[in-house]
Design an enzyme around this catalytic site. Structure first.
Site, PDB file in Angstrom:
ATOM      1  N   ASP A 325      82.611  25.225  63.975  1.00  0.00           N
ATOM      2  CA  ASP A 325      81.904  26.298  64.671  1.00  0.00           C
ATOM      3  C   ASP A 325      82.864  27.449  64.916  1.00  0.00           C
ATOM      4  O   ASP A 325      84.048  27.228  65.169  1.00  0.00           O
ATOM      5  CB  ASP A 325      81.328  25.801  65.999  1.00  0.00           C
ATOM      6  CG  ASP A 325      80.149  26.637  66.467  1.00  0.00           C
ATOM      7  OD1 ASP A 325      80.339  27.847  66.721  1.00  0.00           O
ATOM      8  OD2 ASP A 325      79.046  26.091  66.579  1.00  0.00           O
ATOM      9  N   ILE A 355      81.999  29.991  58.485  1.00  0.00           N
ATOM     10  CA  ILE A 355      81.472  29.604  57.170  1.00  0.00           C
ATOM     11  C   ILE A 355      81.569  30.772  56.188  1.00  0.00           C
ATOM     12  O   ILE A 355      81.437  30.561  54.967  1.00  0.00           O
ATOM     13  CB  ILE A 355      80.014  29.123  57.264  1.00  0.00           C
ATOM     14  CG1 ILE A 355      79.122  30.208  57.893  1.00  0.00           C
ATOM     15  CG2 ILE A 355      79.921  27.823  58.060  1.00  0.00           C
ATOM     16  CD1 ILE A 355      77.633  29.873  57.871  1.00  0.00           C
ATOM     17  N   ILE A 418      69.366  23.652  57.728  1.00  0.00           N
ATOM     18  CA  ILE A 418      68.380  23.901  58.768  1.00  0.00           C
ATOM     19  C   ILE A 418      67.749  25.266  58.515  1.00  0.00           C
ATOM     20  O   ILE A 418      68.445  26.289  58.521  1.00  0.00           O
ATOM     21  CB  ILE A 418      69.021  23.908  60.179  1.00  0.00           C
ATOM     22  CG1 ILE A 418      69.953  22.707  60.358  1.00  0.00           C
ATOM     23  CG2 ILE A 418      67.949  23.965  61.247  1.00  0.00           C
ATOM     24  CD1 ILE A 418      69.294  21.386  60.212  1.00  0.00           C
ATOM     25  N   LYS A 422      60.301  31.228  60.265  1.00  0.00           N
ATOM     26  CA  LYS A 422      60.407  32.666  60.044  1.00  0.00           C
ATOM     27  C   LYS A 422      60.781  33.002  58.604  1.00  0.00           C
ATOM     28  O   LYS A 422      60.723  34.170  58.195  1.00  0.00           O
ATOM     29  CB  LYS A 422      61.424  33.271  61.013  1.00  0.00           C
ATOM     30  CG  LYS A 422      60.954  33.231  62.462  1.00  0.00           C
ATOM     31  CD  LYS A 422      61.997  33.771  63.412  1.00  0.00           C
ATOM     32  CE  LYS A 422      61.474  33.798  64.845  1.00  0.00           C
ATOM     33  NZ  LYS A 422      61.086  32.472  65.338  1.00  0.00           N
ATOM     34  N   LYS A 434      67.105  33.589  55.787  1.00  0.00           N
ATOM     35  CA  LYS A 434      66.896  32.142  55.758  1.00  0.00           C
ATOM     36  C   LYS A 434      66.066  31.741  54.542  1.00  0.00           C
ATOM     37  O   LYS A 434      66.269  30.666  53.969  1.00  0.00           O
ATOM     38  CB  LYS A 434      66.215  31.683  57.052  1.00  0.00           C
ATOM     39  CG  LYS A 434      67.067  31.847  58.301  1.00  0.00           C
ATOM     40  CD  LYS A 434      68.373  31.075  58.226  1.00  0.00           C
ATOM     41  CE  LYS A 434      68.181  29.596  58.467  1.00  0.00           C
ATOM     42  NZ  LYS A 434      69.487  28.877  58.516  1.00  0.00           N
ATOM     43  N   ASN A 460      59.838  27.073  66.503  1.00  0.00           N
ATOM     44  CA  ASN A 460      60.727  27.370  67.621  1.00  0.00           C
ATOM     45  C   ASN A 460      61.090  26.090  68.361  1.00  0.00           C
ATOM     46  O   ASN A 460      60.259  25.197  68.532  1.00  0.00           O
ATOM     47  CB  ASN A 460      60.044  28.346  68.575  1.00  0.00           C
ATOM     48  CG  ASN A 460      59.774  29.676  67.906  1.00  0.00           C
ATOM     49  OD1 ASN A 460      60.597  30.574  67.922  1.00  0.00           O
ATOM     50  ND2 ASN A 460      58.608  29.801  67.285  1.00  0.00           N
TER      51      ASN A 460
END
Length: 625
Positions: A325, A355, A418, A422, A434, A460
């Site tokens: 992270d 990343i 993931i 949307k 995405k 969501n």
């Protein structure tokens, strides 16, 4: 006579006694100063005056509403009704005094009024504070008038615990005062259980909450299905009462082996309880089979989804967990949580890295050689990404491309990305990036064989960073209006554990290239969610807390979709999970388009970045508002 009416009668007699005694006390005080309380009258006239004053004050108190509410619930307005009643009653008596030849001195009228009013108000205040409170460890608590929904076995256990709590002040049941029961069984209505009446059915909840001045509602039907529970909670949420729920206690109710009081297991209502569907659960045996003794990497491991992935993965005995992270605070928090829960012997590595940085990610893959990668790292805030589309592309698109290509190179067994609803026919930059990530995963699945590449898509997530629930909570707690973009906006919702269960299950089911979609039930209106959350705080929407409609934000749409029309839909062995068919990706043109997009993003050219992103994602119809 009902219990509440008896209390009112007792209060009325107490008031009459106080008024009578105040008249006598006023007479005594004036006599002390050698003044006759009455002008040209006898002692008999004085007694008659006091009796008439007592009756008139009682009548005026009744008319002014001094008996409409039990005294333990009196507030400033109710105390003022007592003052008004005494003033009107005393005035009427003074005007009537000439008819029986008893002219009181003004000093007597004033003293009698003051003593009577103070006595009546003080009696209510002292009784409320002294006789209707409980003391535990030296602290005083006000008993809560309680409505119990469900007149079954759980209800009887609760009532029995409350009855027995009189001898045990530390029992949590001690603070509850049951006043009525609610049950939809018509045979139970009109009856009573342990002296507590069953007033009506669930549709009558708001009515009886008002009539009985209820503070707390306990839903005590552990066997309720989620749809019926939501129906009842929707009705209960119309009141300003605090709501608690008895969780599923079938085994305890059946054999009575659990010594823990049932009422102590009542939990506050959660926003998840209002979704109106059963929690999604999966058989985890196949999940354990592919995670046990494996090195598992979670990118974005400090985020809402990533951290829950870590929490659940650790239960499947992995050989090692790698948290990656860029935000060190979140990464540190989940690291410490795992160490506290499982001890420092657990093989957990926490790495601060982006990343976007291909060389750094290459070093991490080379050093730790993960067997499974869950890719949760992404920029996901829709409005923020609208202003800097190139940053969304750099992080989401090419961060995913870096991780996916490295996974293939280092022979990762499974790569699970993931995604979000949307991404379906996106109208905003975040959704378009995405969708582009989904295309990258499908490209990898169609052109490489070392790794199973999978996408999981859901709506969501309740309580996740950036979701509406934390925002609404902050607004309510700080006394600010709750902001909803549009009264008609709807969204699909799931809990964080449900989302992560889908991700893990998808990894077990995957053969490569699938887009797994969770059946999330009916969509929920955001304004309804806001109203229910306000009620959970014991407040009334639009009265105690304003709901302000601000208009759709840039890139936002009223309705989210879970599946693109061209993908189709295929059932799986799990009725809650569906698979979207793969869309063929032409490798040469796709890679060429990605290279152009990368150059535009790296040059920080927002306009060109948007144009090229729309070319790669033909379903992207940008709604910049």
């Amino acid at each position: 006579m009902e219990k509440m009416n008896i209390r009112k009668v007792v209060l009325m007699f107490a008031d009459a006694f106080i008024v009578f005694m105040s008249g006598g006390l006023a007479s005594f005080m004036l006599s002390f100063f050698w003044l006759n309380p009455m002008i040209d009258s006898s002692r008999k006239s004085l007694i008659i005056y006091i009796l008439i004053n007592m009756l008139m004050c009682f009548f005026a108190l009744y008319v002014c509403g001094a008996y409409n509410k039990l005294w333990r619930y009196f507030d400033a307005k109710d105390y003022l009704s007592c003052v008004l009643g005494m003033f009107v009653g005393s005035g009427i008596t003074a005007l009537m005094s000439s008819t029986f030849n008893a002219q009181p001195r003004w000093q007597y009228i004033l003293i009698s009024f003051v003593f009577g009013t103070v006595g009546i108000v003080l009696f209510r205040f002292i009784f409320r504070k002294t006789f209707l409170t409980i003391a535990v460890d030296g602290k005083k608590y006000q008993k809560q008038r309680t409505m119990i929904i469900g007149a079954g076995k759980a209800c009887r256990m609760i009532l029995d615990e409350i009855k027995n709590a009189a001898t045990d002040p530390k029992n949590p049941a001690h603070k509850y005062e049951p006043v009525c029961l609610i049950d939809d069984d018509p045979d139970k209505q009109g009856t009573s259980i342990m002296g507590i009446p069953v007033r009506g059915n669930t549709h009558d909840i708001p009515t009886w909450c008002r009539k009985e001045a209820v503070d707390l509602i306990i839903l005590a039907i552990p066997s309720l299905n989620e749809k019926e529970k939501k129906r009842i909670l929707d009705i209960a949420s119309e009141t300003s009462c605090k709501i608690k729920i008895i969780p599923y206690l079938t085994e305890m109710l059946a054999d009575g082996t659990d010594n823990k009081p049932i009422i102590s297991q009542a939990k506050d209502i959660r926003i998840e309880d209002l979704l109106g569907r059963e929690p999604v659960t999966f058989d985890s045996s196949d999940v354990k089979s592919y995670i046990a003794n494996k090195v598992v990497m979670v990118t974005g491991g400090g985020g809402s989804i990533g951290s829950e992935l870590v929490r659940q993965i650790v239960n499947y005995s992995p050989k090692q967990i790698i948290i990656v992270d860029i935000y060190e605070n979140n990464a540190y928090e989940i690291q410490q949580e795992i160490f506290m829960d499982y001890g420092r012997d657990i093989n957990l590595i926490t790495l601060i890295a982006s990343i976007r940085d291909y060389d750094k990610m290459n070093l991490i893959f080379k050093t730790y050689r993960p067997n499974i990668v869950f890719h949760a790292a992404a920029h996901k805030h829709v409005p923020l990404m609208e202003t800097v589309p190139e940053e969304a592309v750099k992080n989401n698109v090419f961060g995913t491309f870096n991780c996916a290509t490295l996974a293939e190179y280092y022979n990762v067994e499974k790569f699970v990305m993931i995604s979000t609803d949307k991404a379906v026919n996106p109208t905003n930059v975040m959704g378009a990036t995405k969708r582009c990530c989904e295309m990258i995963i499908q490209y990898m699945a169609q052109n490489y064989t070392n790794t199973d590449f999978i996408t999981t898509r859901f709506g969501n997530v309740l309580g996740s960073n950036g979701s509406v629930i934390p925002l609404f909570k902050r607004q309510i707690e700080t006394g600010k209006p709750v902001t909803v973009t549009d009264p008609e906006i709807i969204r699909y919702f799931m809990t964080i554990p449900e989302a992560v269960s889908l991700v893990l299950k998808a990894g077990a089911m995957a053969q490569g290239g699938e887009i797994f979609v969770l059946d999330m039930g009916e969509p929920v209106k955001i304004v309804t969610l806001a109203e229910n959350l306000i009620r959970l705080y014991g407040k009334v929407p639009y009265q105690d807390v304003e709901i302000k409609f601000t208009g759709l934000r840039p890139g936002e749409k009223l309705y989210e979709e879970l599946l693109m029309s061209e993908e189709g839909l295929k059932e799986t062995a799990n009725k809650k999970i569906f698979i979207g068919n793969q869309i063929k990706i032409e490798p040469d043109s796709f890679l060429g388009a990605l290279q152009e997009l990368k150059e535009a993003a790296n040059s920080n050219n927002s306009e060109l970045t948007l144009k090229l992103l729309a070319q790669i994602v033909p379903t992207f119809h940008h709604n910049a508002n």
